[in-house]
Design an enzyme around this catalytic site. Structure first.
Site, PDB file in Angstrom:
ATOM      1  N   ASP A 136      -9.345   4.979   4.030  1.00 44.48           N
ATOM      2  CA  ASP A 136     -10.032   3.815   4.563  1.00 44.48           C
ATOM      3  C   ASP A 136      -9.431   3.359   5.894  1.00 44.48           C
ATOM      4  OD1 ASP A 136     -11.826   1.392   4.215  1.00 44.48           O
ATOM      5  OD2 ASP A 136      -9.870   0.407   4.271  1.00 44.48           O
ATOM      6  N   GLU A 194     -11.704   7.444   7.710  1.00 47.09           N
ATOM      7  CA  GLU A 194     -12.666   6.515   8.300  1.00 47.09           C
ATOM      8  C   GLU A 194     -12.031   5.957   9.563  1.00 47.09           C
ATOM      9  OE1 GLU A 194     -14.989   2.269   7.592  1.00 47.09           O
ATOM     10  OE2 GLU A 194     -13.090   2.696   6.589  1.00 47.09           O
TER      11      GLU A 194
END
Length: 623
Positions: free
Chosen positions: A270, A307
């Site tokens: 993330d 990400e």
């Protein structure tokens, strides 16, 4: 072996946390340089205090009569008691005692060696809202259906223990523990095992850029947080300052924990742009090297997918080219270009992605911004990913962020026409990139996916509520922000799988299945790469033309975003072409295709496209 890695993962012979050794023996190791004395307070099945030996900030011991199911706290300097930072299970939540577990599980996936990343067709889901039950076990009956659709990998939003029983998962604080309300560690293993049995890979979303605010006790143990950096969510983690070797060890062991003990096939990392690290040997590069070595040892493919909104190709370049060595990255640019074309929204960051030329560039390069000036960032943004392959970019028309960070959590099915939904599916699934679907989009799910929490700290709840209201200041959206703390907000997000059997929803589902089959069976699409495609866009007609070619196969795609019938002319190789799919066909609940079943090109082809449609033309092979 890189010598830099050696002291971090081999600081001791023991794993961090509680490791059950069998026959009632359990070893414990915790890094807690902020405490002079660390003791184990076993609270069940009997109550006793046991000392740990201290050495260079580590506190260790092996005890008899500590079996799986025993619950304990760590007592620091005789004053405070905290859950184990490396707890494998928190049955009473983030503030309760940790529980010793037996890591043994009877796996039946010995013949599973993983999938090449280029074969991934990803289905992102949130465990709590994918089913009414909201558990790992409840997902298993849906696996054959996902396999039939053509999905090859499911991606679980974070499952590390978070406060309460409803959360997106990005507020996790016990990163080694599996969320108790989802079913705990053994139920997660059963889900992974079941996925492998039907041929599905499993990606786990992990958060290495911050920890949630409630139940975050790491400061009591050591210098886990940086004094030099800050993130949008709070203090940045310490990956490059004093004591950062031990902090890195914590996160490296976490990755190996999921890779080894839970047989995960990939990790989605993330918001890696929020990992602050100025070291010569970045944490992400070290993570890539260590997980790759473990992959070779296990003889099972393993991938890291980052990400990142940096548009920096270094993220996905190999280490020998100065990169971090991640295998792929999520690419929001594709989503933003597509979303603006479908919805007409131009607020906030969408202002940077107006016009079909933006999408054309993404098809050609993999980023939309490769050094151009960005109005919303007020600076130049990105670099060209010239050395990266198309299959290193994960693209989507919807995902948890792009839906959930809207004020009402509304999906494309609530914003767009049925023709738009089909067009979005075609763009994603026929792209040369790795496609990702968000749970329910394949049949046009209408339940929102809103932001939800269940914190116990009232002040924190009020801060989150206020923050959500302020977040939408740059967007012109009407209505009130749903209360993230309300259980009704969470319940409204649960999928209605029965919707798929309704006519138009079934039709959309069938189209998704057909597109995935074409993607898998047509070599020119399966093997599409940036150096074997052409992309051209007509701004006046709002049409994107994409051509894929291999020595033995050739495909032309036309994506029409216009609101009315459009006649356009494209340069297309001489020969015969077959219309293998037109989203305007009556079969797909359209008004009828304007494109003949077979057409012939003399080098230029004039074709009439239906509004908001796409056409797939395949070269007819000469016999």
């Amino acid at each position: 072996m890189n010598q830099r890695n050696q002291p971090i993962l081999e600081a001791s012979r023991l794993q961090l946390g509680a490791t059950y050794l069998g026959e009632g023996r359990c070893s414990f190791e915790v890094w807690a340089p902020n405490a002079k004395i660390v003791e184990l307070h076993q609270v069940s099945p009997n109550d006793r205090i046991l000392p740990l030996r201290s050495e260079r900030g580590y506190h260790r011991a092996t005890f008899e009569k500590v079996a799986p199911g025993a619950r304990y706290f760590l007592r620091l300097d005789n004053t405070i008691e905290r859950p184990d930072p490396v707890s494998r299970f928190q049955p009473e939540g983030v503030h309760g005692p940790s529980e010793v577990i037996d890591s043994y599980f009877e796996w039946t996936d010995s013949d599973w060696f993983g999938l090449p990343l280029r074969d991934y067709i990803i289905y992102e889901l949130h465990v709590g809202t994918f089913t009414q039950e909201g558990t790992f076990a409840a997902i298993i009956p849906y696996l054959p259906e996902l396999k039939e659709l053509g999905i090859t990998a499911i991606e679980l939003m974070p499952v590390a223990q978070f406060p309460g029983d409803r959360n997106w998962g990005y507020d996790g604080v016990d990163l080694f523990a599996v969320q108790n309300s989802y079913g705990g560690p053994n139920e997660l293993k059963r889900l992974v095992n079941a996925c492998h049995q039907v041929g599905l890979a499993v990606i786990l979303d992990v958060v290495y850029n911050h920890l949630g605010p409630e139940g975050n006790y790491l400061r009591d143990f050591g210098n886990y947080f940086s004094e030099d950096y800050h993130t949008f969510w709070g203090p940045a983690l310490n990956f490059d300052g004093p004591d950062s070797d031990e902090v890195r060890r914590f996160f490296l062991e976490n990755a190996l924990h999921w890779q080894t003990d839970f047989h995960m096939d990939a990790l989605r990392l993330d918001a890696i742009h929020a990992i602050r690290d100025a070291s010569a040997f970045p944490f992400l590069q070290e993570l890539s090297q260590i997980t790759q070595r473990r992959s070779e040892m296990l003889n099972r493919r393993f991938h890291l997918i980052g990400e990142s909104d940096l548009n920096n190709p270094r993220v996905i370049l190999p280490g020998n080219l100065g990169g971090y060595g991640l295998d792929a990255q999520w690419s929001d640019d594709f989503h933003h270009c597509l979303h603006v074309l479908l919805t007409g929204e131009k607020n906030g960051y969408y202002a940077d992605f107006c016009g079909i030329k933006r999408l054309e560039k993404f098809f050609r390069e993999g980023y939309t911004y490769t050094g151009e000036y960005s109005l919303t960032r007020r600076r130049r943004h990105g670099l060209p990913p010239k050395l990266n392959q198309a299959k290193q970019f994960v693209v989507f028309s919807q995902n948890h962020d792009q839906i959930g960070n809207r004020m009402l959590g509304d999906r494309l099915a609530n914003l767009c026409s049925f023709e738009d939904l089909k067009l979005a599916a075609g763009c994603v699934l026929l792209s040369p990139f790795i496609p990702l679907l968000f749970m329910g989009e394949e049949y046009g799910e209408r339940a929102p996916f809103q932001y939800f929490i269940s914190h116990t700290d009232r002040g924190l709840v009020e801060a989150v509520q206020k923050g959500r209201r302020e977040e939408f200041a740059n967007f012109v959206w009407e209505g009130e922000v749903p209360d993230p703390q309300a259980e009704s907000t969470f319940n409204a997000c649960k999928l209605n799988h029965r919707l798929r059997t309704h006519e138009s929803h079934q039709n959309l589902y069938d189209l998704y299945r057909e597109l995935i089959e074409i993607r898998k069976s047509v070599p020119a699409i399966t093997n599409a790469e940036k150096d074997s495609l052409e992309a051209q866009a007509s701004e006046s007609q709002n049409v994107l033309f994409v051509r894929y070619y291999t020595p033995d196969d050739e495909i032309c795609l036309l994506f029409c975003f216009a609101q009315e019938l459009t006649t356009c002319t494209w340069e297309i190789p001489i020969g015969g072409w077959q219309n293998i799919l037109d989203s305007a066909m009556e079969r797909w609940n359209g008004k009828g295709s304007k494109v003949p079943h077979e057409i012939r090109s003399n080098g230029r082809l004039t074709i009439t496209l239906s509004p908001k449609s796409f056409v797939v033309l395949r070269r007819i092979k000469q016999t």
